[in-house]
Scaffold this active site. Structure first.
Site, PDB file in Angstrom:
ATOM      1  N   CYS A 173      -3.615   4.419   9.209  1.00 54.23           N
ATOM      2  CA  CYS A 173      -2.397   3.834   9.791  1.00 54.23           C
ATOM      3  C   CYS A 173      -1.745   4.732  10.841  1.00 54.23           C
ATOM      4  O   CYS A 173      -0.579   4.536  11.189  1.00 54.23           O
ATOM      5  CB  CYS A 173      -1.392   3.523   8.685  1.00 54.23           C
ATOM      6  SG  CYS A 173      -1.998   2.363   7.440  1.00 54.23           S
ATOM      7  N   CYS A 183       7.474   4.070   5.746  1.00 55.35           N
ATOM      8  CA  CYS A 183       6.589   3.823   4.612  1.00 55.35           C
ATOM      9  C   CYS A 183       7.312   3.163   3.443  1.00 55.35           C
ATOM     10  O   CYS A 183       6.670   2.559   2.590  1.00 55.35           O
ATOM     11  CB  CYS A 183       5.962   5.135   4.153  1.00 55.35           C
ATOM     12  SG  CYS A 183       7.141   6.332   3.512  1.00 55.35           S
ATOM     13  N   CYS A 190       0.832  -1.198   0.000  1.00 54.55           N
ATOM     14  CA  CYS A 190       0.000   0.000   0.000  1.00 54.55           C
ATOM     15  C   CYS A 190       0.872   1.255   0.000  1.00 54.55           C
ATOM     16  O   CYS A 190       0.676   2.171  -0.805  1.00 54.55           O
ATOM     17  CB  CYS A 190      -0.920  -0.010   1.217  1.00 54.55           C
ATOM     18  SG  CYS A 190      -2.184   1.290   1.201  1.00 54.55           S
ATOM     19  N   CYS A 191       1.859   1.292   0.879  1.00 59.74           N
ATOM     20  CA  CYS A 191       2.772   2.433   0.935  1.00 59.74           C
ATOM     21  C   CYS A 191       3.569   2.572  -0.361  1.00 59.74           C
ATOM     22  O   CYS A 191       3.808   3.680  -0.834  1.00 59.74           O
ATOM     23  CB  CYS A 191       3.733   2.280   2.106  1.00 59.74           C
ATOM     24  SG  CYS A 191       3.010   2.592   3.733  1.00 59.74           S
ATOM     25  N   CYS A 228      -0.996   8.601   6.944  1.00 59.06           N
ATOM     26  CA  CYS A 228      -2.326   8.296   6.439  1.00 59.06           C
ATOM     27  C   CYS A 228      -3.268   7.990   7.609  1.00 59.06           C
ATOM     28  O   CYS A 228      -2.862   7.387   8.601  1.00 59.06           O
ATOM     29  CB  CYS A 228      -2.274   7.106   5.491  1.00 59.06           C
ATOM     30  SG  CYS A 228      -1.427   7.451   3.937  1.00 59.06           S
TER      31      CYS A 228
END
Length: 240
Positions: free
Chosen positions: A203, A226, A119-120, A200
């Protein structure tokens, strides 16, 4: 003439300039060492106003790269706009993930919980890599006190493609607060709610007294970075 390998260049820069003040390092980087070849990467987070203010006084037109992951707190986007206006920043470049890629990889918006590294990578690492292509160096706001993984952070370092500069590496929390007060700079609104490090929304959680400043990032997971800031071989992660 053969090009100096980036790790050797960063080591030489540290030897020559790593002991200097944050303001002096920033001035050298922007006006001499990497003139017209450098960008400042900012999250417009909890402490970002300090570095952005320093840079704006040297050159308000310095390229500032902001990664809008699509999952940020609305307060962060509002704070970004407020600082742009307050500091007179003239070249803030908001970049983000490819829409089609994210629709295919994260159709339900849950990738952060299933595979946070991916995702990062899709939301932050890839967009930043593209944004930095025109530059040979970039400025970060990292500090040694923020986490155990940053305790030996150098002022100058190299990643695989760029020289990376952290002018505030040696600063402590007290120095940051003093600077913010001395220049009457606005704070990110989430700081007062217990968020000393802000990423984010899915998170990031508040931090308790006595915890690392970054303890609220990816809480309960081994992950601490990240992926933008890499060691030579892997994303820095919290020990199991």
């Amino acid at each position: 003439m053969a090009q100096i390998p980036l790790p050797h260049e960063s080591s030489a820069l540290n030897d020559a300039y790593g002991h200097l003040s944050a303001e002096t390092v920033l001035q050298l980087a922007i006006t001499e060492l990497f003139a017209q070849e450098i960008a400042l990467v900012s999250s417009f987070g909890a402490e970002s106003a300090v570095l952005l203010h320093m840079a704006s006084r040297l050159d308000p037109a310095i390229p500032v790269v902001f990664i809008d992951t699509g999952r940020l707190f609305p307060e962060t986007l509002q704070y970004r706009n407020k600082l742009i206006d307050r500091l007179g920043l003239k070249d803030v470049r908001s970049v983000g993930p490819d829409t089609d890629t994210m629709e295919a990889a994260d159709p339900y918006g849950a990738l952060f919980s299933m595979d946070p590294d991916r995702c990062c990578h899709l939301r932050k690492v890839e967009p930043l890599a593209k944004a930095l292509l025109p530059f040979s160096a970039w400025i970060t706001g990292r500090k040694r006190f923020q986490a155990a993984t940053r305790e030996v952070l150098p002022v100058f370092e190299a990643d695989s493609t760029h020289i990376k500069i952290s002018p505030l590496a040696k600063w402590g929390a007290g120095e940051l607060v003093a600077y913010l007060r001395a220049h009457d700079l606005p704070r990110h609104p989430l700081v007062a709610q217990g968020y000393p490090s802000i990423g984010c929304a899915p998170c990031t959680s508040p931090v308790a007294e006595g915890e690392d400043a970054r303890a609220g990032r990816w809480r309960g997971q081994a992950k601490t970075e990240c992926g933008i800031h890499l060691t030579p071989t892997h994303v820095t992660k919290r020990s199991a």
